[in-house]
Design a protein around this motif. Structure first.
Motif, PDB file in Angstrom:
ATOM      1  N   GLU A  38      -5.798   1.455  -5.095  1.00  0.00           N
ATOM      2  CA  GLU A  38      -5.300   0.173  -5.585  1.00  0.00           C
ATOM      3  C   GLU A  38      -6.453  -0.680  -6.097  1.00  0.00           C
ATOM      4  O   GLU A  38      -7.192  -1.251  -5.304  1.00  0.00           O
ATOM      5  CB  GLU A  38      -4.562  -0.589  -4.482  1.00  0.00           C
ATOM      6  CG  GLU A  38      -3.304   0.073  -4.019  1.00  0.00           C
ATOM      7  CD  GLU A  38      -3.511   0.920  -2.776  1.00  0.00           C
ATOM      8  OE1 GLU A  38      -3.808   0.372  -1.718  1.00  0.00           O
ATOM      9  OE2 GLU A  38      -3.385   2.142  -2.894  1.00  0.00           O
TER      10      GLU A  38
ATOM     11  N   HIS B 182       0.835  -1.211   0.000  1.00  0.00           N
ATOM     12  CA  HIS B 182       0.000   0.000   0.000  1.00  0.00           C
ATOM     13  C   HIS B 182       0.864   1.253   0.000  1.00  0.00           C
ATOM     14  O   HIS B 182       0.597   2.196  -0.743  1.00  0.00           O
ATOM     15  CB  HIS B 182      -0.916  -0.042   1.220  1.00  0.00           C
ATOM     16  CG  HIS B 182      -1.822   1.128   1.368  1.00  0.00           C
ATOM     17  ND1 HIS B 182      -2.798   1.439   0.463  1.00  0.00           N
ATOM     18  CD2 HIS B 182      -1.903   2.071   2.341  1.00  0.00           C
ATOM     19  CE1 HIS B 182      -3.454   2.522   0.867  1.00  0.00           C
ATOM     20  NE2 HIS B 182      -2.914   2.917   2.004  1.00  0.00           N
TER      21      HIS B 182
ATOM     22  N   ARG C  89       1.413  -3.864  -7.552  1.00  0.00           N
ATOM     23  CA  ARG C  89       2.284  -2.840  -6.974  1.00  0.00           C
ATOM     24  C   ARG C  89       3.393  -2.501  -7.962  1.00  0.00           C
ATOM     25  O   ARG C  89       3.829  -3.360  -8.741  1.00  0.00           O
ATOM     26  CB  ARG C  89       2.829  -3.298  -5.629  1.00  0.00           C
ATOM     27  CG  ARG C  89       3.822  -4.413  -5.720  1.00  0.00           C
ATOM     28  CD  ARG C  89       4.203  -5.018  -4.405  1.00  0.00           C
ATOM     29  NE  ARG C  89       5.054  -4.166  -3.601  1.00  0.00           N
ATOM     30  CZ  ARG C  89       5.406  -4.451  -2.359  1.00  0.00           C
ATOM     31  NH1 ARG C  89       4.980  -5.571  -1.784  1.00  0.00           N
ATOM     32  NH2 ARG C  89       6.179  -3.639  -1.694  1.00  0.00           N
TER      33      ARG C  89
ATOM     34  N   GLY D 189      -4.891  -4.677  -9.611  1.00  0.00           N
ATOM     35  CA  GLY D 189      -3.783  -3.742  -9.486  1.00  0.00           C
ATOM     36  C   GLY D 189      -2.545  -4.477  -9.018  1.00  0.00           C
ATOM     37  O   GLY D 189      -2.629  -5.361  -8.160  1.00  0.00           O
TER      38      GLY D 189
ATOM     39  N   TRP E 297       2.284   2.206  -3.382  1.00  0.00           N
ATOM     40  CA  TRP E 297       1.357   2.914  -4.258  1.00  0.00           C
ATOM     41  C   TRP E 297       1.260   4.390  -3.890  1.00  0.00           C
ATOM     42  O   TRP E 297       0.946   5.215  -4.727  1.00  0.00           O
ATOM     43  CB  TRP E 297      -0.040   2.311  -4.172  1.00  0.00           C
ATOM     44  CG  TRP E 297      -0.402   1.379  -5.264  1.00  0.00           C
ATOM     45  CD1 TRP E 297      -0.634   1.709  -6.567  1.00  0.00           C
ATOM     46  CD2 TRP E 297      -0.598  -0.025  -5.177  1.00  0.00           C
ATOM     47  NE1 TRP E 297      -0.976   0.588  -7.286  1.00  0.00           N
ATOM     48  CE2 TRP E 297      -0.972  -0.493  -6.460  1.00  0.00           C
ATOM     49  CE3 TRP E 297      -0.529  -0.939  -4.144  1.00  0.00           C
ATOM     50  CZ2 TRP E 297      -1.256  -1.813  -6.727  1.00  0.00           C
ATOM     51  CZ3 TRP E 297      -0.803  -2.265  -4.404  1.00  0.00           C
ATOM     52  CH2 TRP E 297      -1.161  -2.683  -5.692  1.00  0.00           C
TER      53      TRP E 297
END
Length: 168
Positions: free
Chosen positions: A28, A19, A97, A95, A22
């Motif tokens: 995401e 997280h 990373r 999504g 991003w």
């Protein structure tokens, strides 16, 4: 080799690492993260994971995390019904990373989720990506996506692809 797994609360630190890569926000795709989800604390994260795992009813959604070892590479979601959200965002959203991109992870995960869609009884799925996202368009096309149109949305132009699961 990556795996698709159901969300797990004990992967809090690994998920937070992805997280943070991003950057801030709830952007995401594939994770089902809403703006009011609190995922930084263990209790908030566990509540969010419980919500993802209990998704049912007419807006049922299957969430999977893409992992490799202890690392969370991304997320992918399958929306089971044809709702207003699906008309705008598609049956499947995903999504990856940034550090895990350009390795074929999205293509692999989409293929596995198409198998889950077929097993759930879907004959055809809609997948939508931003018109300028060439990597996502290639991912969808590699899995048999046929471009229906490029349509204006509130987030900008979007490509709309259909995949017939009966012929795939």
């Amino acid at each position: 080799m990556p795996e698709l797994i159901a969300p797990e609360a004990h992967r809090h630190a690994a998920w937070l690492q992805a997280h943070r890569e991003w950057g801030p926000g709830a952007h995401e795709d594939g994770f089902g993260l809403l703006h009011d989800d609190e995922v930084d604390s263990p209790d908030g994260f566990a509540a969010w994971v419980a919500r993802l795992r209990s998704s049912s009813g007419p807006d049922r959604c299957t969430y999977r995390w893409i992992i490799e070892g202890e690392q969370v590479l991304g997320g992918i979601a399958l929306r089971h019904s044809y709702s207003e959200l699906v008309r705008e965002a598609g049956h499947i959203g995903y999504g990856i990373r940034p550090s895990a991109r350009r390795r074929g992870v999205a293509t692999w995960a989409l293929g596995r989720m198409l198998d889950e869609a077929r097993a759930a009884g879907l004959a055809r799925v809609l997948i939508v990506c931003a018109a300028e996202n060439a990597a996502s368009a290639r991912t969808i096309e590699c899995q048999g996506g046929v471009l229906e149109e490029i349509r204006a949305t509130e987030f900008g132009p979007a490509r709309r692809y259909w995949i017939d699961l009966d012929t795939r």
